[in-house]
Write a protein that holds these residues in place. Structure first.
Motif, PDB file in Angstrom:
ATOM      1  N   SER A 241     -75.859 -55.922  -0.708  1.00  0.00           N
ATOM      2  CA  SER A 241     -77.050 -55.106  -1.009  1.00  0.00           C
ATOM      3  C   SER A 241     -77.058 -54.580  -2.437  1.00  0.00           C
ATOM      4  O   SER A 241     -78.042 -53.974  -2.868  1.00  0.00           O
ATOM      5  CB  SER A 241     -77.140 -53.925  -0.031  1.00  0.00           C
ATOM      6  N   SER A 242     -75.971 -54.775  -3.175  1.00  0.00           N
ATOM      7  CA  SER A 242     -75.885 -54.250  -4.530  1.00  0.00           C
ATOM      8  C   SER A 242     -75.841 -55.391  -5.537  1.00  0.00           C
ATOM      9  O   SER A 242     -74.937 -56.219  -5.510  1.00  0.00           O
ATOM     10  CB  SER A 242     -74.620 -53.379  -4.666  1.00  0.00           C
ATOM     11  N   ASP A 243     -76.844 -55.428  -6.427  1.00  0.00           N
ATOM     12  CA  ASP A 243     -76.879 -56.469  -7.458  1.00  0.00           C
ATOM     13  C   ASP A 243     -75.797 -56.258  -8.502  1.00  0.00           C
ATOM     14  O   ASP A 243     -75.388 -57.200  -9.176  1.00  0.00           O
ATOM     15  CB  ASP A 243     -78.244 -56.483  -8.160  1.00  0.00           C
ATOM     16  N   PHE A 244     -75.361 -55.010  -8.666  1.00  0.00           N
ATOM     17  CA  PHE A 244     -74.299 -54.699  -9.624  1.00  0.00           C
ATOM     18  C   PHE A 244     -73.554 -53.461  -9.138  1.00  0.00           C
ATOM     19  O   PHE A 244     -74.003 -52.752  -8.238  1.00  0.00           O
ATOM     20  CB  PHE A 244     -74.862 -54.459 -11.036  1.00  0.00           C
ATOM     21  N   VAL A 245     -72.400 -53.222  -9.733  1.00  0.00           N
ATOM     22  CA  VAL A 245     -71.611 -52.026  -9.453  1.00  0.00           C
ATOM     23  C   VAL A 245     -71.613 -51.157 -10.704  1.00  0.00           C
ATOM     24  O   VAL A 245     -71.314 -51.635 -11.800  1.00  0.00           O
ATOM     25  CB  VAL A 245     -70.162 -52.388  -9.069  1.00  0.00           C
ATOM     26  N   GLY A 246     -71.990 -49.898 -10.537  1.00  0.00           N
ATOM     27  CA  GLY A 246     -71.907 -48.937 -11.630  1.00  0.00           C
ATOM     28  C   GLY A 246     -70.565 -48.235 -11.604  1.00  0.00           C
ATOM     29  O   GLY A 246     -70.091 -47.819 -10.534  1.00  0.00           O
ATOM     30  N   ILE A 247     -69.928 -48.133 -12.762  1.00  0.00           N
ATOM     31  CA  ILE A 247     -68.611 -47.518 -12.861  1.00  0.00           C
ATOM     32  C   ILE A 247     -68.701 -46.241 -13.695  1.00  0.00           C
ATOM     33  O   ILE A 247     -69.210 -46.252 -14.819  1.00  0.00           O
ATOM     34  CB  ILE A 247     -67.592 -48.482 -13.538  1.00  0.00           C
ATOM     35  N   ILE A 248     -68.195 -45.138 -13.136  1.00  0.00           N
ATOM     36  CA  ILE A 248     -68.027 -43.893 -13.886  1.00  0.00           C
ATOM     37  C   ILE A 248     -66.529 -43.775 -14.167  1.00  0.00           C
ATOM     38  O   ILE A 248     -65.722 -43.673 -13.244  1.00  0.00           O
ATOM     39  CB  ILE A 248     -68.489 -42.669 -13.069  1.00  0.00           C
ATOM     40  N   HIS A 249     -66.135 -43.804 -15.439  1.00  0.00           N
ATOM     41  CA  HIS A 249     -64.704 -43.780 -15.766  1.00  0.00           C
ATOM     42  C   HIS A 249     -64.454 -42.865 -16.957  1.00  0.00           C
ATOM     43  O   HIS A 249     -65.105 -42.992 -17.994  1.00  0.00           O
ATOM     44  CB  HIS A 249     -64.200 -45.191 -16.083  1.00  0.00           C
ATOM     45  N   TYR A 250     -63.492 -41.969 -16.791  1.00  0.00           N
ATOM     46  CA  TYR A 250     -63.111 -41.067 -17.874  1.00  0.00           C
ATOM     47  C   TYR A 250     -61.610 -41.067 -18.155  1.00  0.00           C
ATOM     48  O   TYR A 250     -61.199 -40.964 -19.292  1.00  0.00           O
ATOM     49  CB  TYR A 250     -63.549 -39.631 -17.550  1.00  0.00           C
TER      50      TYR A 250
ATOM     51  N   LEU B 109     -61.230 -54.971 -10.212  1.00  0.00           N
ATOM     52  CA  LEU B 109     -62.495 -55.263  -9.528  1.00  0.00           C
ATOM     53  C   LEU B 109     -62.837 -56.746  -9.645  1.00  0.00           C
ATOM     54  O   LEU B 109     -63.407 -57.330  -8.717  1.00  0.00           O
ATOM     55  CB  LEU B 109     -63.623 -54.406 -10.103  1.00  0.00           C
ATOM     56  N   LYS B 110     -62.504 -57.342 -10.772  1.00  0.00           N
ATOM     57  CA  LYS B 110     -62.731 -58.788 -10.942  1.00  0.00           C
ATOM     58  C   LYS B 110     -61.927 -59.573  -9.913  1.00  0.00           C
ATOM     59  O   LYS B 110     -62.462 -60.478  -9.243  1.00  0.00           O
ATOM     60  CB  LYS B 110     -62.325 -59.206 -12.363  1.00  0.00           C
ATOM     61  N   GLN B 111     -60.662 -59.226  -9.758  1.00  0.00           N
ATOM     62  CA  GLN B 111     -59.778 -59.991  -8.883  1.00  0.00           C
ATOM     63  C   GLN B 111     -59.993 -59.687  -7.410  1.00  0.00           C
ATOM     64  O   GLN B 111     -59.872 -60.586  -6.567  1.00  0.00           O
ATOM     65  CB  GLN B 111     -58.317 -59.714  -9.259  1.00  0.00           C
ATOM     66  N   SER B 112     -60.309 -58.436  -7.081  1.00  0.00           N
ATOM     67  CA  SER B 112     -60.343 -58.020  -5.674  1.00  0.00           C
ATOM     68  C   SER B 112     -61.727 -58.031  -5.046  1.00  0.00           C
ATOM     69  O   SER B 112     -61.847 -58.058  -3.819  1.00  0.00           O
ATOM     70  CB  SER B 112     -59.753 -56.601  -5.547  1.00  0.00           C
ATOM     71  N   TYR B 113     -62.779 -58.002  -5.869  1.00  0.00           N
ATOM     72  CA  TYR B 113     -64.134 -57.876  -5.332  1.00  0.00           C
ATOM     73  C   TYR B 113     -65.093 -58.907  -5.913  1.00  0.00           C
ATOM     74  O   TYR B 113     -66.264 -58.624  -6.187  1.00  0.00           O
ATOM     75  CB  TYR B 113     -64.648 -56.441  -5.544  1.00  0.00           C
ATOM     76  N   ASN B 114     -64.592 -60.123  -6.082  1.00  0.00           N
ATOM     77  CA  ASN B 114     -65.434 -61.266  -6.467  1.00  0.00           C
ATOM     78  C   ASN B 114     -66.140 -61.083  -7.806  1.00  0.00           C
ATOM     79  O   ASN B 114     -67.257 -61.573  -7.991  1.00  0.00           O
ATOM     80  CB  ASN B 114     -66.479 -61.566  -5.375  1.00  0.00           C
ATOM     81  N   ASN B 115     -65.494 -60.364  -8.726  1.00  0.00           N
ATOM     82  CA  ASN B 115     -66.009 -60.211 -10.086  1.00  0.00           C
ATOM     83  C   ASN B 115     -67.498 -59.834 -10.104  1.00  0.00           C
ATOM     84  O   ASN B 115     -68.350 -60.564 -10.639  1.00  0.00           O
ATOM     85  CB  ASN B 115     -65.791 -61.497 -10.904  1.00  0.00           C
ATOM     86  N   PRO B 116     -67.834 -58.661  -9.558  1.00  0.00           N
ATOM     87  CA  PRO B 116     -69.254 -58.274  -9.516  1.00  0.00           C
ATOM     88  C   PRO B 116     -69.779 -57.943 -10.907  1.00  0.00           C
ATOM     89  O   PRO B 116     -69.012 -57.536 -11.788  1.00  0.00           O
ATOM     90  CB  PRO B 116     -69.229 -57.014  -8.641  1.00  0.00           C
ATOM     91  N   PRO B 117     -71.085 -58.089 -11.147  1.00  0.00           N
ATOM     92  CA  PRO B 117     -71.666 -57.564 -12.381  1.00  0.00           C
ATOM     93  C   PRO B 117     -71.414 -56.056 -12.451  1.00  0.00           C
ATOM     94  O   PRO B 117     -71.594 -55.350 -11.452  1.00  0.00           O
ATOM     95  CB  PRO B 117     -73.158 -57.866 -12.237  1.00  0.00           C
ATOM     96  N   ILE B 118     -70.992 -55.576 -13.611  1.00  0.00           N
ATOM     97  CA  ILE B 118     -70.620 -54.165 -13.758  1.00  0.00           C
ATOM     98  C   ILE B 118     -71.342 -53.547 -14.951  1.00  0.00           C
ATOM     99  O   ILE B 118     -71.451 -54.164 -16.012  1.00  0.00           O
ATOM    100  CB  ILE B 118     -69.090 -54.018 -13.945  1.00  0.00           C
TER     101      ILE B 118
ATOM    102  N   THR C 227     -83.271 -55.070 -10.911  1.00  0.00           N
ATOM    103  CA  THR C 227     -82.034 -55.161 -10.128  1.00  0.00           C
ATOM    104  C   THR C 227     -81.667 -53.768  -9.643  1.00  0.00           C
ATOM    105  O   THR C 227     -82.031 -52.751 -10.244  1.00  0.00           O
ATOM    106  CB  THR C 227     -80.877 -55.733 -10.967  1.00  0.00           C
ATOM    107  N   ILE C 228     -80.913 -53.719  -8.544  1.00  0.00           N
ATOM    108  CA  ILE C 228     -80.584 -52.448  -7.920  1.00  0.00           C
ATOM    109  C   ILE C 228     -79.099 -52.422  -7.593  1.00  0.00           C
ATOM    110  O   ILE C 228     -78.556 -53.382  -7.045  1.00  0.00           O
ATOM    111  CB  ILE C 228     -81.462 -52.198  -6.672  1.00  0.00           C
ATOM    112  N   GLY C 229     -78.424 -51.340  -7.978  1.00  0.00           N
ATOM    113  CA  GLY C 229     -76.985 -51.253  -7.794  1.00  0.00           C
ATOM    114  C   GLY C 229     -76.551 -49.910  -7.242  1.00  0.00           C
ATOM    115  O   GLY C 229     -77.361 -49.031  -6.927  1.00  0.00           O
ATOM    116  N   PHE C 230     -75.237 -49.755  -7.159  1.00  0.00           N
ATOM    117  CA  PHE C 230     -74.592 -48.608  -6.521  1.00  0.00           C
ATOM    118  C   PHE C 230     -73.435 -48.190  -7.407  1.00  0.00           C
ATOM    119  O   PHE C 230     -72.765 -49.039  -8.004  1.00  0.00           O
ATOM    120  CB  PHE C 230     -74.083 -49.034  -5.138  1.00  0.00           C
ATOM    121  N   SER C 231     -73.167 -46.890  -7.515  1.00  0.00           N
ATOM    122  CA  SER C 231     -72.185 -46.400  -8.481  1.00  0.00           C
ATOM    123  C   SER C 231     -71.015 -45.696  -7.805  1.00  0.00           C
ATOM    124  O   SER C 231     -71.202 -44.942  -6.841  1.00  0.00           O
ATOM    125  CB  SER C 231     -72.892 -45.436  -9.447  1.00  0.00           C
ATOM    126  N   ILE C 232     -69.808 -45.937  -8.321  1.00  0.00           N
ATOM    127  CA  ILE C 232     -68.616 -45.235  -7.851  1.00  0.00           C
ATOM    128  C   ILE C 232     -67.893 -44.588  -9.034  1.00  0.00           C
ATOM    129  O   ILE C 232     -68.046 -45.013 -10.176  1.00  0.00           O
ATOM    130  CB  ILE C 232     -67.631 -46.165  -7.104  1.00  0.00           C
TER     131      ILE C 232
END
Length: 420
Positions: A234-243, A297-306, A165-170
């Motif tokens: 185009s993104s199978d999942f969303v990567g989250i960087i959170h501190y 992200l669940k409510q606003s972006y169709n609950n993507p795999p994270i 799988t291939i994803g994108f990170s924010i």
């Protein structure tokens, strides 16, 4: 890592280490280095989660056409991704194309404190080149197109055989209004549109947020119909960087402000304020902030795999091995992720930053995040486990006294993982 019980390990491939000039033949030493690392991980039952790009563009491409502010980057990045898929894809099932793309675009092309150091403002640094009013959005646009191109290539050429799988990170701050005022509440929503929607709305729905288009006008690039179709989905999942979580205060600019002096946060019209005793390099634990991000992200972006690709607490390097505040931080944030899962978030993995102390981009060796202390003065770079290493190992192995239901749910959803 194996002794700790880690089930997955996240690391980045250096484009320059693999292809020194950005395109052309592979460096055999770089190729061997990553093949050996991946082989060693898998031989110990540790799943490699690979990030293709983390700030380190080959200098040749920066000199030739300006790197991420040129559409030429799309072809070169896709060719680099192709080389990685071909060389490592049989053993790698989780790919992230670009690390924390939002903060990369802001820090590198608006504020200027991350490479390549472009800006027109002087809040953090005096830049020799750049335009803070346009370049972050151009670079961000090209990141999305480069990701979509690499994703399309993977799915056409490799996915059926490699089954990855291939994803994108924010980068995802927790965001909370500074006050109960309507202005601060609206400012917080604008911040979410700019900091989350900027990249996620194109990836999920195919276009930028309306609020960004309204505020930025012609400074925001436009997707063609073909590009919209390629980026969307185009993104199978969303990567989250959170501190950390910050307060958001309305800070609308005056109408006399020159457009050429705009930067990202001026465009958003907000001021971000640290909570409590937090600062740029030290912050308090506010685990509800992560939970709120996952819920939003669940409510606003169709609950993507994270996948939570980075989460951790910095402490001054050389502080005691009894890093109790870090243990409390990690424990609290795992609990926040668990709460989000219970409420329906499709969160699938959690990685601590970081496995060992290392050189940090912004603080050097002054602050470290590692669960293992590294003596940088020792020729052998001696490593010693901190309390956090013992706690995390116990958590992963089930010997830490936590709620049985929680441990069951976490083990079904989480890799016992660390990031480096």
């Amino acid at each position: 890592m194996a002794e700790m019980g880690l089930e997955a390990f996240r690391f980045s491939i250096s484009w320059t280490r693999l292809i020194p000039n950005g395109r052309g033949p592979l460096n055999p030493k770089g190729l061997k280095f990553y093949k050996n690392l991946i082989k060693e991980l898998r031989s110990h039952g540790i799943e490699p989660h690979v990030t293709l790009y983390h700030y380190d563009l080959p200098q040749t491409l920066e000199d030739e056409y300006g790197g991420w502010i040129s559409r030429n980057i799309i072809e070169d990045f896709t060719a680099y991704a192709d080389a990685c898929f071909k060389a490592f894809g049989d053993d790698v099932k989780l790919w992230t194309t670009i690390n924390e793309a939002t903060i990369f675009a802001i820090a590198s092309y608006s504020e200027g404190f991350a490479p390549p150091g472009h800006c027109s403002s002087t809040k953090f640094i005096n830049c020799s080149t750049g335009n803070s009013s346009t370049e972050p959005y151009i670079a961000g646009h090209n990141m999305l197109l480069a990701h979509a191109s690499a994703s399309k290539l993977y799915k056409l050429k490799y996915k059926s055989k490699q089954r990855g799988t291939i994803g994108f990170s924010i980068y995802a701050f927790g965001l909370s209004p500074y006050s109960n005022s309507k202005d601060d509440e609206m400012a917080t929503q604008r911040a979410k549109d700019f900091l989350f929607g900027w990249m996620l709305k194109p990836l999920i729905f195919g276009d930028y947020p309306d609020e960004m288009k309204r505020i930025l006008g012609s400074r925001l690039p436009v997707f063609s119909e073909e590009e919209t179709e390629q980026v969307r989905g185009s993104s199978d999942f969303v990567g989250i960087i959170h501190y950390m979580t910050v307060y958001v205060k309305n800070s609308r600019p005056t109408s006399s402000l020159s457009p050429s002096r705009q930067d990202f946060f001026t465009d958003v019209g907000v001021e971000t304020i640290f909570m409590g005793n937090s600062s740029f390099f030290e912050w308090e634990a506010n685990p509800w902030g992560l939970e709120s991000v996952l819920e939003y992200l669940k409510q606003s972006y169709n609950n993507p795999p994270i996948y939570i690709l980075e989460n951790g607490k910095p402490m001054k390097h050389g502080s005691m091995l009894q890093d109790t505040p870090r243990v409390e931080y990690i424990q609290a944030y795992i609990g926040a992720a668990l709460n989000a899962i219970k409420n329906g978030s499709d969160t699938r993995g959690y990685f601590v930053w970081s496995m060992i102390d290392l050189y940090e981009l912004l603080s050097g060796y002054m602050y470290s995040y590692g669960m293992y202390y590294v003596n940088f003065s020792d020729p052998g770079l001696k490593r010693s486990p901190k309390l956090s290493a013992s706690w995390y190992s116990g958590f992963l192995n089930g010997s830490v006294d936590v709620d049985p239901q929680a441990i069951s749910l976490l083990h079904s959803n989480f890799s016992g993982s660390s990031s480096l």
